[in-house]
Enzyme design. Structure first.
Site, short mmCIF file in Angstrom:
data_model
loop_
_atom_site.label_atom_id
_atom_site.label_comp_id
_atom_site.label_asym_id
_atom_site.label_seq_id
_atom_site.Cartn_x
_atom_site.Cartn_y
_atom_site.Cartn_z
CE LYS A 99 -15.92 -10.38 7.99
NZ LYS A 99 -16.18 -11.02 6.95
CD GLU A 117 -17.65 -4.14 2.10
OE1 GLU A 117 -17.17 -5.04 1.69
OE2 GLU A 117 -18.79 -4.13 3.14
CG HIS A 150 3.52 4.45 -5.50
ND1 HIS A 150 3.37 4.20 -6.79
CD2 HIS A 150 4.22 5.31 -5.35
CE1 HIS A 150 4.00 5.36 -7.59
NE2 HIS A 150 4.60 5.85 -6.74
CB SER A 177 -20.73 -12.65 9.06
OG SER A 177 -20.81 -13.79 8.63
#
Ligand code: ARG
Length: 461
Positions: A283, A290, A156, A277
Site C-alpha cells: 500500500k 484524504e 456523471h 499500511s
C-alpha cells in the site's frame, strides 16, 4: 490572584466556574495583537492628555517588557485571570505598579477583544492568500508541462469528451482565484477599528480614534459603538470563505484519490507525501488528499458553530461571543495547513501519460464529434445524435471503439466535410483542439488561459 474586576465581589470565584469561563488556553495566541492594540491605545491616551504622557510612556515600555517576558517564558499566563487581556494587564501592574491601571481608561474588553481579533484575522487572511497563490503557481506549472496530454473529461463519472489535462488543472486555478478574491473582499470589512467603542456606548473621554486606527494600520473606524462590540459578521464571512476553499480542495482531493487508484493509475504521488499500511506491504495511500477531504467537514462545522452562536444574541456583547475564537482559529489553521500540503503533494506528483492515453481507447468520448460532423453535412443535430447513437451501440456490441471507425467509408457519407475534421472521431487530441472557443479546451485557448493566469499571479494585488 486578585481579579482586576474584583471590587464589588465579596467571595472568590468558584474553581469550576473559573475553569469554565477561562479562555486563556486559546486566546493567548492573540498576545501580540493585544499588546499592539494596548500600545496604540496608551499612546493615544498620552497624546490626547487623557493620562499624563509620561505615564503613557511607562505603560508602553511596560507592555513591551510583558511581551518579551511572556515570549521568553520568564512570565507565565495565569488561568485564574480568565483571558489574555486580564493576564497582560496584571503582568503590566507587576512590571510598572499602579500606573498600569490607567491603561484601561476609555476602553473595555469588549472593544479590545474585537480589535485583537480583527488584527489577527487580517494577518491570517494575508497568509491564506499567499498560500493560495503558491498552489495556483503549482497548478500553472503543471498545466504548462502537460499541454500535450489529452485525457477523458467526465460528466456523471463517465467518459464524456476529451480535454487537455492542463484544462482540467486550470479549472482549479479559477476556483482558487475566486477563493482569493473572496478573502480579499472579506478583508475590507475586517479592516475596521472597533476600539473607542467602550463597552457598548462609546466613551466620555476625548479620544482620537483616527490616530489609533493609523497606529494599528486599520483603514477605517467603526461607525456605531453597539455594532462594533456585537458584530462578528467579519468572522462568519471569513469562515464561509474558508468553507468554500475547503470545498474546492476536497473536490480536487477526490480527483487525486481516484486518479491514484489502481483502476485509474493516472497519477503517481511521491513517496514523500504518501503513507504505507501497517499490514498490507504493497500500500501507498493518498492520506494528504484524504485528510484534506476529511478536514473539510470540520471547517464547515466551524462556520455553523459561529453562526449558531450569534443567531440568538441580543444586543450587544454577551459572553457567548467568547466562543467565536476556537472555530476561527481552527478554521484558519486547517485552511492554511491544507493549502500548504496540497501544494507539496501536487508539485511532486507525476502524471502517467501513457496510461491516460490508453484509457481513452474504446471510450466513445469522440461520439459528440461524430454527431457534429453529421451536422456539418447538413443533418439536424437530433438526427445526427440518433445516427451516432446507433453506431455507438453497434460498435459497442462488437467490442470496438470509435477510433477503429473506417474513416474512408465514413467520408463517403459526409462528403461536405474535409478529411482533417473527420479525424476528430479517431483522434482525441484533434477532438480537444477543435473546441477552439474562448474558455474551451483547445490548446490555443488553454495557452491563453495560462497566460492570463500568470498575469494575475504576477500582478501586485
Ligand atoms: N475573553 C472575552 C471574549 O473573548 C473578552 C471580553 C470579555 N468581556 C466581558 N464583558 N466579560 O469575549
Amino acid at each position: 490572584m486578585k481579579k482586576p474586576w474584583g471590587g464589588r465581589f465579596t467571595k472568590p470565584t468558584d474553581k469550576a466556574v473559573e475553569a469554565f469561563t477561562a479562555s486563556i488556553h486559546y486566546d493567548s495566541r492573540l498576545l501580540e495583537y493585544d499588546i499592539r492594540g494596548s500600545i496604540a491605545h496608551a499612546k493615544m491616551l498620552g497624546k490626547c492628555k487623557i493620562i499624563p504622557p509620561e505615564d503613557a510612556e511607562k505603560i508602553v515600555v511596560g507592555l513591551e517588557q510583558v511581551l518579551s517576558d511572556l515570549q521568553s517564558g520568564k512570565a507565565k499566563f495565569d488561568p485564574s485571570l480568565e483571558d489574555v487581556h486580564m493576564n497582560v494587564e496584571t503582568l503590566l501592574a507587576g512590571q510598572i505598579g499602579e500606573v498600569a491601571g490607567k491603561l484601561h481608561t476609555a476602553r473595555s474588553r469588549n472593544d479590545q477583544v474585537a480589535t485583537d481579533v480583527r488584527l489577527y484575522l487580517k494577518d491570517e487572511i494575508d497568509a491564506a492568500i499567499e498560500l493560495i497563490k503558491t498552489l495556483q503557481r503549482t497548478l500553472v506549472q503543471k498545466a504548462k508541462e502537460n499541454l500535450d496530454v489529452v485525457m477523458p473529461g467526465y460528466t456523471h463519472m463517465q467518459h464524456a469528451q476529451p480535454v487537455l489535462l492542463s484544462h482540467h488543472l486550470m479549472a482549479y486555478f479559477w476556483m482558487l482565484q475566486r477563493d482569493s478574491e473572496r478573502l480579499q473582499d472579506c478583508r475590507k470589512r475586517v479592516d475596521v477599528l472597533p476600539l473607542g467603542s467602550g463597552a457598548l456606548a462609546g466613551t466620555p473621554f476625548p479620544i482620537d480614534r483616527e490616530f489609533v486606527a493609523k497606529e494599528l494600520g486599520f483603514s477605517a473606524i467603526s461607525k456605531n459603538s453597539m455594532d462594533a462590540v456585537a458584530d462578528r459578521d467579519f468572522i462568519a464571512e471569513f469562515l464561509a470563505a474558508c468553507s468554500i476553499i475547503m470545498a474546492h480542495l476536497s473536490r480536487f482531493s477526490e480527483d487525486i484519490i481516484l486518479w491514484n487508484s489502481h483502476e485509474f493509475r493516472f497519477i503517481e504521488l511521491d513517496d514523500s507525501v504518501t503513507t504505507g499500511s501497517s499490514i498490507m506491504p504493497q500500500k501507498k495511500n493518498p492520506d494528504v488528499a484524504e485528510l484534506v477531504r476529511g478536514k473539510t467537514g470540520r471547517v464547515y462545522g466551524d462556520l455553523i458553530s459561529l453562526l449558531t452562536t450569534i443567531k440568538g444574541l441580543p444586543m450587544t456583547y454577551n459572553r457567548d461571543l467568547q466562543e467565536d475564537k476556537e472555530p476561527l482559529f481552527d478554521a484558519a489553521d486547517t485552511v492554511k495547513s491544507s493549502l500548504g500540503v496540497f501544494s507539496i503533494m501536487l508539485k511532486s506528483a507525476k502524471f502517467n501519460v501513457k496510461r491516460i492515453a490508453e484509457d481513452m481507447h474504446g471510450d466513445f468520448s469522440t461520439a459528440t464529434d461524430m454527431a457534429d460532423i453529421l451536422v456539418m453535412q447538413g443533418y439536424p443535430f437530433r438526427t445526427a445524435h440518433e445516427m451516432t447513437g446507433d453506431l455507438v451501440r453497434e460498435f459497442n456490441e462488437d467490442g470496438l471503439g470509435l477510433e477503429l471507425l473506417p474513416l474512408k467509408e465514413f467520408q463517403e457519407m459526409v462528403r461536405k466535410v474535409d478529411k482533417k475534421t473527420i479525424q476528430r472521431i479517431t483522434d482525441p487530441k484533434a477532438s480537444a483542439n477543435a473546441k477552439n472557443v474562448p474558455g474551451g479546451t483547445a490548446r490555443e485557448q488553454v495557452e491563453k488561459q495560462i497566460e492570463e493566469a500568470l498575469q494575475i499571479l504576477n500582478s501586485k494585488t
